[in-house]
Design a protein around this motif. Structure first.
Motif, PDB file in Angstrom:
ATOM      1  N   CYS A   8       0.491  -1.369   0.205  1.00 45.26           N
ATOM      2  CA  CYS A   8      -0.231  -0.087   0.009  1.00 45.26           C
ATOM      3  C   CYS A   8       0.983   1.144  -0.300  1.00 45.26           C
ATOM      4  CB  CYS A   8      -0.679   0.078   1.081  1.00 45.26           C
ATOM      5  SG  CYS A   8      -1.842  -1.099   1.013  1.00 45.26           S
ATOM      6  N   ALA A   9       0.800   1.961  -1.243  1.00 51.57           N
ATOM      7  CA  ALA A   9       1.650   2.775  -1.194  1.00 51.57           C
ATOM      8  C   ALA A   9       1.851   4.076  -0.870  1.00 51.57           C
ATOM      9  CB  ALA A   9       1.633   3.689  -2.634  1.00 51.57           C
ATOM     10  N   ASN A  10      -0.095   4.220  -0.105  1.00 44.89           N
ATOM     11  CA  ASN A  10      -0.744   5.380   0.798  1.00 44.89           C
ATOM     12  C   ASN A  10       0.323   5.015   2.249  1.00 44.89           C
ATOM     13  OD1 ASN A  10      -2.616   3.413   0.471  1.00 44.89           O
ATOM     14  ND2 ASN A  10      -3.888   4.710   2.318  1.00 44.89           N
ATOM     15  N   LEU A  11       0.575   4.119   2.525  1.00 46.76           N
ATOM     16  CA  LEU A  11       0.819   3.861   4.485  1.00 46.76           C
ATOM     17  C   LEU A  11       1.997   3.638   4.637  1.00 46.76           C
ATOM     18  CD1 LEU A  11      -1.300   0.650   4.982  1.00 46.76           C
ATOM     19  CD2 LEU A  11      -1.443   3.153   5.665  1.00 46.76           C
ATOM     20  N   SER A  12       2.836   3.777   5.899  1.00 47.96           N
ATOM     21  CA  SER A  12       3.772   4.175   5.325  1.00 47.96           C
ATOM     22  C   SER A  12       4.560   3.193   5.952  1.00 47.96           C
ATOM     23  CB  SER A  12       4.338   4.169   7.909  1.00 47.96           C
ATOM     24  OG  SER A  12       3.765   3.318   7.990  1.00 47.96           O
ATOM     25  N   VAL A  13       6.136   2.784   5.656  1.00 48.51           N
ATOM     26  CA  VAL A  13       7.225   1.630   5.173  1.00 48.51           C
ATOM     27  C   VAL A  13       6.910   0.884   6.786  1.00 48.51           C
ATOM     28  CG1 VAL A  13       9.672   0.752   5.273  1.00 48.51           C
ATOM     29  CG2 VAL A  13       8.991   3.026   4.372  1.00 48.51           C
ATOM     30  N   ALA A  14       6.476   1.121   7.650  1.00 45.42           N
ATOM     31  CA  ALA A  14       6.222   0.261   8.760  1.00 45.42           C
ATOM     32  C   ALA A  14       4.957   0.045   8.656  1.00 45.42           C
ATOM     33  CB  ALA A  14       6.349   1.301  10.398  1.00 45.42           C
ATOM     34  N   GLU A  15       4.358   0.973   8.562  1.00 43.43           N
ATOM     35  CA  GLU A  15       2.718   0.023   8.599  1.00 43.43           C
ATOM     36  C   GLU A  15       2.974  -0.893   7.294  1.00 43.43           C
ATOM     37  OE1 GLU A  15      -0.951   2.918   9.214  1.00 43.43           O
ATOM     38  OE2 GLU A  15       1.089   4.122   7.465  1.00 43.43           O
ATOM     39  N   ASN A  16       2.817  -1.131   6.001  1.00 45.07           N
ATOM     40  CA  ASN A  16       3.118  -2.141   5.350  1.00 45.07           C
ATOM     41  C   ASN A  16       4.034  -3.844   5.789  1.00 45.07           C
ATOM     42  OD1 ASN A  16       2.568  -1.583   1.962  1.00 45.07           O
ATOM     43  ND2 ASN A  16       3.004   0.465   2.654  1.00 45.07           N
ATOM     44  N   ILE A  17       4.674  -3.453   6.334  1.00 49.01           N
ATOM     45  CA  ILE A  17       6.198  -3.956   7.174  1.00 49.01           C
ATOM     46  C   ILE A  17       5.613  -5.417   7.882  1.00 49.01           C
ATOM     47  CG2 ILE A  17       8.075  -4.808   7.990  1.00 49.01           C
ATOM     48  CD1 ILE A  17       9.749  -2.996   6.506  1.00 49.01           C
ATOM     49  N   LEU A  18       4.382  -4.450   8.705  1.00 52.37           N
ATOM     50  CA  LEU A  18       4.028  -5.195   9.326  1.00 52.37           C
ATOM     51  C   LEU A  18       2.295  -5.707  10.304  1.00 52.37           C
ATOM     52  CD1 LEU A  18       6.262  -4.247  12.531  1.00 52.37           C
ATOM     53  CD2 LEU A  18       6.489  -6.307  12.056  1.00 52.37           C
ATOM     54  N   LEU A  19       1.717  -5.372   8.356  1.00 52.40           N
ATOM     55  CA  LEU A  19       0.742  -4.973   8.453  1.00 52.40           C
ATOM     56  C   LEU A  19      -0.170  -6.193   9.101  1.00 52.40           C
ATOM     57  CD1 LEU A  19      -1.385  -2.829   7.228  1.00 52.40           C
ATOM     58  CD2 LEU A  19      -1.541  -4.016   5.235  1.00 52.40           C
ATOM     59  N   GLY A  20      -1.421  -6.284   9.304  1.00 52.86           N
ATOM     60  CA  GLY A  20      -2.266  -7.462  10.041  1.00 52.86           C
ATOM     61  C   GLY A  20      -0.732  -7.716  11.380  1.00 52.86           C
ATOM     62  N   ARG A  21       0.096  -7.592  11.856  1.00 55.13           N
ATOM     63  CA  ARG A  21       0.708  -8.800  12.666  1.00 55.13           C
ATOM     64  C   ARG A  21       1.328  -7.145  13.808  1.00 55.13           C
ATOM     65  NH1 ARG A  21       3.406 -10.492   7.661  1.00 55.13           N
ATOM     66  NH2 ARG A  21       5.497  -9.244   8.692  1.00 55.13           N
ATOM     67  N   GLU A  22       0.972  -5.880  13.878  1.00 58.75           N
ATOM     68  CA  GLU A  22       1.649  -4.776  14.276  1.00 58.75           C
ATOM     69  C   GLU A  22       1.479  -5.544  15.733  1.00 58.75           C
ATOM     70  OE1 GLU A  22      -1.156  -5.342  12.449  1.00 58.75           O
ATOM     71  OE2 GLU A  22      -1.446  -2.779  11.398  1.00 58.75           O
ATOM     72  N   PRO A  23       2.298  -5.402  16.343  1.00 57.96           N
ATOM     73  CA  PRO A  23       2.349  -5.305  18.400  1.00 57.96           C
ATOM     74  C   PRO A  23       1.257  -4.330  18.853  1.00 57.96           C
ATOM     75  CG  PRO A  23       4.700  -4.449  17.305  1.00 57.96           C
ATOM     76  CD  PRO A  23       3.512  -4.006  16.191  1.00 57.96           C
ATOM     77  N   ARG A  24       0.167  -5.335  19.822  1.00 60.13           N
ATOM     78  CA  ARG A  24      -1.183  -4.135  20.047  1.00 60.13           C
ATOM     79  C   ARG A  24      -0.862  -4.480  21.688  1.00 60.13           C
ATOM     80  NH1 ARG A  24      -4.943  -3.210  16.715  1.00 60.13           N
ATOM     81  NH2 ARG A  24      -4.595  -3.786  14.626  1.00 60.13           N
ATOM     82  N   GLN A  25      -1.641  -3.895  21.957  1.00 59.10           N
ATOM     83  CA  GLN A  25      -1.716  -3.748  23.526  1.00 59.10           C
ATOM     84  C   GLN A  25      -3.307  -3.104  23.655  1.00 59.10           C
ATOM     85  OE1 GLN A  25       0.886  -1.218  26.409  1.00 59.10           O
ATOM     86  NE2 GLN A  25       0.523  -2.543  27.802  1.00 59.10           N
ATOM     87  N   PHE A  26      -3.926  -3.833  24.923  1.00 56.85           N
ATOM     88  CA  PHE A  26      -5.004  -3.641  24.617  1.00 56.85           C
ATOM     89  C   PHE A  26      -6.088  -3.281  23.705  1.00 56.85           C
ATOM     90  CE2 PHE A  26      -3.182  -1.541  29.241  1.00 56.85           C
ATOM     91  CZ  PHE A  26      -3.522  -3.057  29.686  1.00 56.85           C
ATOM     92  N   GLY A  27      -5.945  -3.905  22.287  1.00 55.32           N
ATOM     93  CA  GLY A  27      -6.222  -4.266  21.370  1.00 55.32           C
ATOM     94  C   GLY A  27      -5.663  -2.292  20.321  1.00 55.32           C
ATOM     95  N   ARG A  28      -4.637  -1.984  20.879  1.00 55.56           N
ATOM     96  CA  ARG A  28      -4.519  -0.486  20.220  1.00 55.56           C
ATOM     97  C   ARG A  28      -2.466  -1.235  19.542  1.00 55.56           C
ATOM     98  NH1 ARG A  28      -5.606   4.770  23.387  1.00 55.56           N
ATOM     99  NH2 ARG A  28      -5.949   5.547  21.519  1.00 55.56           N
ATOM    100  N   ILE A  29      -2.625  -0.538  18.574  1.00 60.01           N
ATOM    101  CA  ILE A  29      -1.675  -0.730  18.127  1.00 60.01           C
ATOM    102  C   ILE A  29      -0.388   0.126  18.639  1.00 60.01           C
ATOM    103  CG2 ILE A  29      -0.221  -0.294  15.458  1.00 60.01           C
ATOM    104  CD1 ILE A  29      -3.046  -0.665  14.409  1.00 60.01           C
ATOM    105  N   ARG A  30       0.593  -0.322  18.877  1.00 55.59           N
ATOM    106  CA  ARG A  30       2.282   0.800  19.462  1.00 55.59           C
ATOM    107  C   ARG A  30       2.783   1.010  18.391  1.00 55.59           C
ATOM    108  NH1 ARG A  30       4.269  -3.325  24.627  1.00 55.59           N
ATOM    109  NH2 ARG A  30       4.831  -0.910  25.268  1.00 55.59           N
TER     110      ARG A  30
END
Length: 514
Positions: free
Chosen positions: A99-121
């Motif tokens: 997804c070109a409009n998302l950040s590099v970090a978001e693209n690398i970890l999309l769907g696997r983002e570290p979360r706490q209490f349901g919120r992305i860290r």
């Protein structure tokens, strides 16, 4: 007898006797593939040889009809790409699916983002992304949009995402097709780094020089069958090509000697198309160019040099804001591609997937698309006439399978390219602009298309031939236009004195030899 290279150690992946059947077609018939940890293994074969089907079988896109798959010594069967990825098999395709409009970090970890209490860290997400990129020796601003980076960097971000799941096997499907030489070198540095970390890498490419530079071993397929497995250093390129297309070396060497026959001088009368100081701000600097009937004009230059921008101006896909264009000696204004088509100009785009074929339509529907558009939708082509025209070009271009009702997306890349060429040839153009018609297709289909271009010119058609492969431009063109930094910098008659070094010096901005 199938040839195999000696292998030491336990393969990380073994595919044995793989069979896959589609209605009326045996796509894979007893194919084997062995991958060692820490090796680059090239999967070679013509378009339609079975490479893509084998990859889809391995990654769970298709079920197998016979054979066995073992990963790290264990029998496996994947119900889809996600289970395959979770087991350590990742694929990076030719078209970067990020997804070109998302950040590099978001693209690398999309769907696997570290979360706490349901919120992305987000802080942890960015740190993890930087760690993955550092593993590939890349230093990027992971908070920047992916679209801000070159296609080569996007490829490497896709690889970083793929290896985040602790990949045992990484499949790279035509990863260099849109990269220039420096970007290829950057990608190869990443591949070597992953190889040193023990990842087994499947490398699929039609660029033979690149295969010989990066691959340790190769497996060759032809018509859905295994030809053999070889150490790259022990198989000369001409022998590889012979194995891929099933022709002997003498035939191939003769093919290599044919090229310059098409570059004999032609009698030039009045130009069919002539550009006089034609240009577009932000696209290409004003240029002069003439193309005559029966002439092949080659465009040479690096990616981004202005080749496609020049071609689009001549087709009316982009509007010139200075200079003028003449057709048959008369000044014309091409306000749209349809206006160009009405003047007998056709344009086959370099991006066959997004600007060319319509994947969900049939071969028949794709081929008649341009002719129908030129007639207008109120004057539909009859089914009988469509079948007659389509049958003619399916046979002439040897489109396989020869089934006009087959969806184009199910054809190999080389056959998709032939469908796109047929679409424009059916309109009987006077000038045919072909932009990278042989990119990403196998040597057999490439030779067929080169031969077709030469035959079209012999029949009186003018051809503007755009290619990043200098040898291909030299092989086919009567004259060569060289571009650099979106400026046409030199025109060369294609004589025996002209070679790739001469062109490269001009492209690089050096002095051409006199």
């Amino acid at each position: 007898m199938v040839e195999q290279s000696p292998v030491t150690g336990v393969p990380v992946l073994e595919m044995s006797g793989i069979r896959k059947v589609f209605p009326g077609v045996v796509a894979l018939d007893g194919v084997d593939l062995r991958l060692q940890p820490g090796e680059v293994h090239a999967l070679m074969g013509e378009n339609g040889a079975g490479k893509s089907t084998l990859i889809k079988v391995l990654t769970g896109v298709y079920d197998i009809d016979g054979g066995q798959i073992r990963l790290a010594g264990q029998d496996v069967h994947f119900s889809g790409p996600l289970p395959a990825q979770q087991a350590g098999i990742s694929t990076v395709y030719q078209e970067v699916n990020l997804c070109a409009n998302l950040s590099v970090a978001e693209n690398i970890l999309l769907g696997r983002e570290p979360r706490q209490f349901g919120r992305i860290r987000w802080g942890q997400t960015r740190r993890r992304a930087r760690e993955l990129l550092q593993r590939l020796d890349l230093d990027l601003d992971v908070s920047a949009p992916l679209g801000a980076y070159s296609l080569a960097i996007q490829q490497m971000v896709a690889i970083a995402r793929a290896v985040d799941i602790d990949a045992k096997v990484l499949i790279l499907d035509e990863p260099t097709s849109s990269l220039d030489a420096s970007e290829v070198a950057q990608l190869f540095a990443v591949i070597r780094r992953l190889k040193a970390q023990g990842v087994a890498i499947v490398f699929v490419s039609h660029f033979l020089d690149q295969v010989y530079e990066i691959a340790d071993r190769m497996t060759v397929l032809r018509n859905g069958r295994l030809v053999g497995e070889y150490r790259t250093a022990e198989l000369p390129q001409m022998e590889l090509v012979a194995k891929m297309i099933g022709k002997d070396l003498a035939t191939l060497e003769d093919l290599e000697q044919q090229p310059r026959e098409t570059t004999a001088r032609i009698e030039r009368g009045e130009a069919l198309v002539q550009a006089e100081d034609l240009g577009r701000k932000g696209g290409i600097e004003p240029f002069g160019l003439s193309i005559h009937p029966g002439e092949i004009v080659g465009l040479a230059g690096l990616l981004g040099s202005g080749r496609t921008e020049l071609a689009r101006l001549l087709f009316g896909a982009d509007r010139a804001d200075e200079g003028r264009l003449k057709v048959d000696g008369k000044a014309v204004t091409l306000r749209s591609p349809r206006a160009a088509m009405n003047r007998g100009i056709a344009f086959s785009s370099e991006n066959r997937r997004t600007e060319g074929i319509v994947g969900d339509l049939s071969v028949r529907e794709n081929i008649i698309l341009a002719l129908q558009a030129s007639r207008g939708w109120m004057r539909p082509i009859s089914r009988r006439r469509a079948d007659e025209l389509v049958g003619k070009y399916v046979k002439a271009l040897d489109i396989r399978p020869a089934d006009p009702d087959r969806r184009v997306r199910d054809l190999s890349g080389g056959n998709q390219q032939k469908v796109l060429l047929a679409r424009w040839l059916i309109t009987e153009p006077r000038l045919f602009i072909v932009d990278e018609p042989t990119r990403g297709i196998d040597v057999g289909a490439k030779a067929e298309i080169q031969r077709l271009v030469a035959e079209l010119a012999d029949g009186g058609m003018a051809v503007l031939f755009v290619s990043a492969e200098l040898e291909e431009v030299l092989r086919l063109s009567h004259k060569i236009e060289i571009l650099r930094d979106r400026r046409l910098v030199e025109e060369l008659e294609n004589t025996e004195a002209v070679d790739a070094d001469r062109i490269m010096q001009t492209i690089a901005g050096g002095q051409s030899p006199s």
